[in-house]
Design a protein around this motif. Structure first.
Motif, short mmCIF file in Angstrom:
data_model
loop_
_atom_site.label_atom_id
_atom_site.label_comp_id
_atom_site.label_asym_id
_atom_site.label_seq_id
_atom_site.Cartn_x
_atom_site.Cartn_y
_atom_site.Cartn_z
N SER A 275 0.93 -1.01 0.06
CA SER A 275 0.08 -0.02 -0.10
C SER A 275 0.97 1.19 -0.09
CB SER A 275 -1.01 0.08 1.20
OG SER A 275 -1.81 -1.08 1.07
N LEU A 276 1.36 1.43 -1.04
CA LEU A 276 2.35 2.50 -1.09
C LEU A 276 2.07 3.60 -2.30
CD1 LEU A 276 5.92 0.67 -0.89
CD2 LEU A 276 4.52 1.80 0.74
N ILE A 277 1.94 4.77 -2.19
CA ILE A 277 1.59 5.80 -3.02
C ILE A 277 2.45 6.02 -4.02
CG2 ILE A 277 1.18 8.52 -3.34
CD1 ILE A 277 -1.09 7.16 -2.13
N PRO A 278 3.68 5.89 -3.97
CA PRO A 278 4.59 5.87 -5.11
C PRO A 278 4.45 4.68 -6.11
CG PRO A 278 6.03 6.19 -2.99
CD PRO A 278 4.70 5.72 -2.52
N ASP A 279 3.95 3.77 -5.56
CA ASP A 279 3.48 2.58 -6.77
C ASP A 279 2.36 3.12 -7.61
OD1 ASP A 279 5.74 1.21 -5.58
OD2 ASP A 279 4.38 -0.11 -4.47
N CYS A 280 1.43 3.94 -7.03
CA CYS A 280 0.16 4.28 -7.79
C CYS A 280 0.25 5.56 -8.47
CB CYS A 280 -0.90 4.33 -6.52
SG CYS A 280 -0.93 3.22 -5.28
N TYR A 281 1.34 6.42 -8.21
CA TYR A 281 1.21 7.89 -8.38
C TYR A 281 1.42 7.77 -10.10
CZ TYR A 281 2.86 12.51 -9.22
OH TYR A 281 2.94 14.02 -9.50
N GLU A 282 1.96 7.09 -10.75
CA GLU A 282 1.84 7.37 -12.26
C GLU A 282 0.93 6.67 -12.90
OE1 GLU A 282 6.06 7.15 -13.97
OE2 GLU A 282 6.75 6.91 -11.78
N LYS A 283 -0.16 6.12 -12.22
CA LYS A 283 -1.18 5.30 -12.67
C LYS A 283 -2.71 6.34 -12.51
CE LYS A 283 0.46 0.64 -11.00
NZ LYS A 283 0.09 -0.29 -10.39
N SER A 284 -3.40 6.13 -13.73
CA SER A 284 -4.56 6.51 -13.58
C SER A 284 -5.41 6.33 -12.21
CB SER A 284 -5.59 6.39 -14.67
OG SER A 284 -4.81 6.61 -16.02
N SER A 285 -5.33 4.98 -11.97
CA SER A 285 -6.04 4.32 -10.83
C SER A 285 -5.39 3.11 -10.62
CB SER A 285 -7.61 4.30 -11.06
OG SER A 285 -7.84 3.41 -9.88
N LYS A 286 -5.33 2.86 -9.29
CA LYS A 286 -4.93 1.55 -8.57
C LYS A 286 -5.94 0.43 -9.09
CE LYS A 286 -2.94 -0.82 -4.62
NZ LYS A 286 -2.44 -0.49 -3.37
#
Length: 557
Positions: A275-286
């Motif tokens: 559950s890390l924001i750096p892993d989600c930041y470049e996606k439109s949505s997780k």
């Protein structure tokens, strides 16, 4: 091609070739815009094509919006990025515009005798009852409906049987991980040449990156004992949305409950790397249905990072090793954000739900990253006095207070003047005890809630001989302020003054009581003051103890 001023005679030719409109303009609007164009001093409101200047092309757009075909027709207008203004991250697929992040919204103008929205449900409608997507529809900024999406498709009637031009906004209120809501089309009966057109982009864009606090998790919960439900998560009450509204800005978001920088929420200190924001930041949505790459096409003026709350338990489990890991991970994420947003100011914060130790690590990371356009501040921790939402999350009042502070911080970072409305001037004041003559007293200021305790041994001969003082207060010219506080102690009265040097800006009489007494009065500042101080005059009484709590000096107008 550089645009230039052209004669008004050219407008007619332009009107038939330039498309797009922001609202229903009147003839008086057009005349006013014409005058402003000719004097080269038009306001930003009329920069309809978002070119950075107001000119004859904007007049053409305005005239185009008033054009009708003279033939009332029923049409279904697809909703796409070309027909609406988008707020936050969206995905277009299968002929549907999907709202996929907290606060994702489509904003547009509709002209017609009737108008109906066609709404699509994502796979999130199959979630358990308390976890289905929630959306709202507004017409002319009035809430039309607030819906938990449970169907594969729904219709929302905007109006029927009355010729009308109105602004419409459809917003996802719940967060990304519970699924999106789609807009297929607007079905209209209209004689307008262009019955659906995008709302005007605001000149300022802010990106908000965060966790459950940014998502407004539980903001509508009745108490901290409530469990999470999407029916109590409402992004329109998030500090992020309220900050954008206050600054007249558009916004984009990337926020997920329970997520962090190096570890998501963990109750026992075990690392949660899923559950890390750096892993989600470049996606439109997780969320798996919309797991596309986000394009960062429109660059924000400011980026707000409100992360670290969910990292707290992991960092505390092994402070020496995990603190260093947090700092390095935070710097790495700053580099990602800077790469994607090379010109934006970046404001970093944490603290609404606690986290003093983590904030010091954020300060360290920002300092070591060494970027003049990155700043940080500690968000005031919420209190029981302001209420609590579900699972001990911030209440609506706390979210609003946080928005006031953040709007001020963004203004400072961008070099804009802040009106300071809603700010508590006491929060940044210096607390001190001033003794005169033979007076003798001790004091203590709580780090937790800024309560000010004064224990007088010898009170002297005058109330001014023992003064509890808050220094370094800035007051804005023409501002209306409310001073309030609670006072616990032996029943007695004492003067309260706000002053700058020998100039008294306010004076009142307060009381103390064994079970607490409340003081609240308002006053207006004629001329701005940079160095005002708030003084409680407690002298003249020996062996006297009082505690001042909830000290608040807030500009309300």
């Amino acid at each position: 091609m550089k645009k230039r001023m052209v004669s008004l005679a050219a407008v007619c030719a332009l009107c038939i070739t330039v498309a797009g409109a922001a609202k229903s303009w009147t003839v008086n609007d057009i005349r006013a815009l014409q005058t402003w164009i000719l004097t080269n001093g038009a306001p930003a409101l009329y920069d309809l094509d978002n070119s950075g200047e107001v000119d004859i092309f904007d007049l053409a757009l305005m005239k185009r919006s008033m054009h009708t075909t003279g033939d009332m027709q029923s049409r279904s207008i697809p909703i796409t990025s070309k027909t609406v203004k988008l707020q936050s991250r969206t995905v277009e697929q299968d002929g549907i515009l999907w709202l996929v992040q907290s606060g994702s919204a489509a904003e547009f103008i509709v002209q017609g005798r009737s108008a109906v929205l066609q709404i699509a449900g994502s796979s999130g409608i199959k979630n358990k009852e308390d976890y289905r997507p929630r959306y709202a529809v507004y017409v002319d900024d009035e809430l039309l409906c607030d819906v938990i999406m449970e169907q594969a498709s729904e219709t929302v009637e905007l109006w029927n049987g009355t010729d009308r031009t109105a602004s419409v906004k459809v917003m996802l209120l719940s967060e990304a991980m519970y699924g999106g809501v789609g807009i297929r089309s607007v079905d209209v009966e209209s004689d307008a040449a262009q019955p659906v057109s995008p709302a005007v982009e605001n000149p300022l864009l802010i990106e908000f990156i965060g966790d459950s606090i940014t998502c407004a998790y539980g903001v509508e919960g009745s108490s901290q004992g409530d469990s999470f439900k999407t029916s109590t998560e409402n992004f329109s009450k998030s500090y992020a949305y309220l900050t954008a509204q206050k600054l007249g800005a558009d916004y984009t978001t990337c926020c997920y409950s329970g997520h962090g920088i190096v570890s998501g929420y963990t109750s026992d200190g075990t690392k949660n790397a899923a559950s890390l924001i750096p892993d989600c930041y470049e996606k439109s949505s997780k969320y798996a249905d919309y797991n596309t790459t986000w394009d960062f096409a429109r660059q924000p003026d400011a980026v707000v990072i409100n992360l670290g709350t969910n990292d707290i338990n992991y960092v505390a489990a092994d402070p020496e090793i995990n603190s260093a890991e947090f700092v390095e991970s935070y710097k790495a994420f700053l580099q990602t954000v800077r790469t994607k947003n090379p010109d934006a100011v970046i404001v970093c914060t944490v603290g609404t739900m606690g986290g003093d130790a983590v904030y010091k690590l954020i300060e360290q990371a920002v300092s070591e990253f060494d970027d003049a356009k990155i700043s940080c501040y500690f968000s005031k921790t919420h209190s029981m006095a302001d209420g609590l939402g579900s699972d001990w999350h911030p209440s609506a009042k706390t979210q609003q207070n946080s928005a006031y502070v953040l709007a001020d911080e963004i203004s400072k970072a961008l070099g804009l003047e802040s009106d300071q409305i809603g700010l508590n001037a006491a929060d940044t004041a210096s607390y001190d005890l001033v003794l005169n003559g033979t007076a003798n007293a001790a004091h203590y200021v709580s780090d937790f809630d800024k309560s000010f305790w004064v224990n007088t041994v010898i009170g002297g001969s005058d109330a001014a001989d023992v003064q509890a003082v808050l220094n370094g207060i800035t007051l804005k010219s023409g501002g209306e302020y409310v001073l309030s506080f609670d006072c616990t102690g032996e029943a007695a009265e004492f003067p309260v003054v706000i002053r700058s040097g020998s100039t008294v800006l306010f004076e009142g009489e307060a009381s103390a009581a064994a079970d607490g007494a409340h003081f609240e009065e308002s006053f207006t500042v004629k001329n701005g003051i940079e160095d005002a101080e708030l003084a409680f005059l407690l002298g003249g009484k020996d062996s006297y103890s009082v505690t001042l709590r909830n000290i608040s000096l807030v500009r309300v107008k």
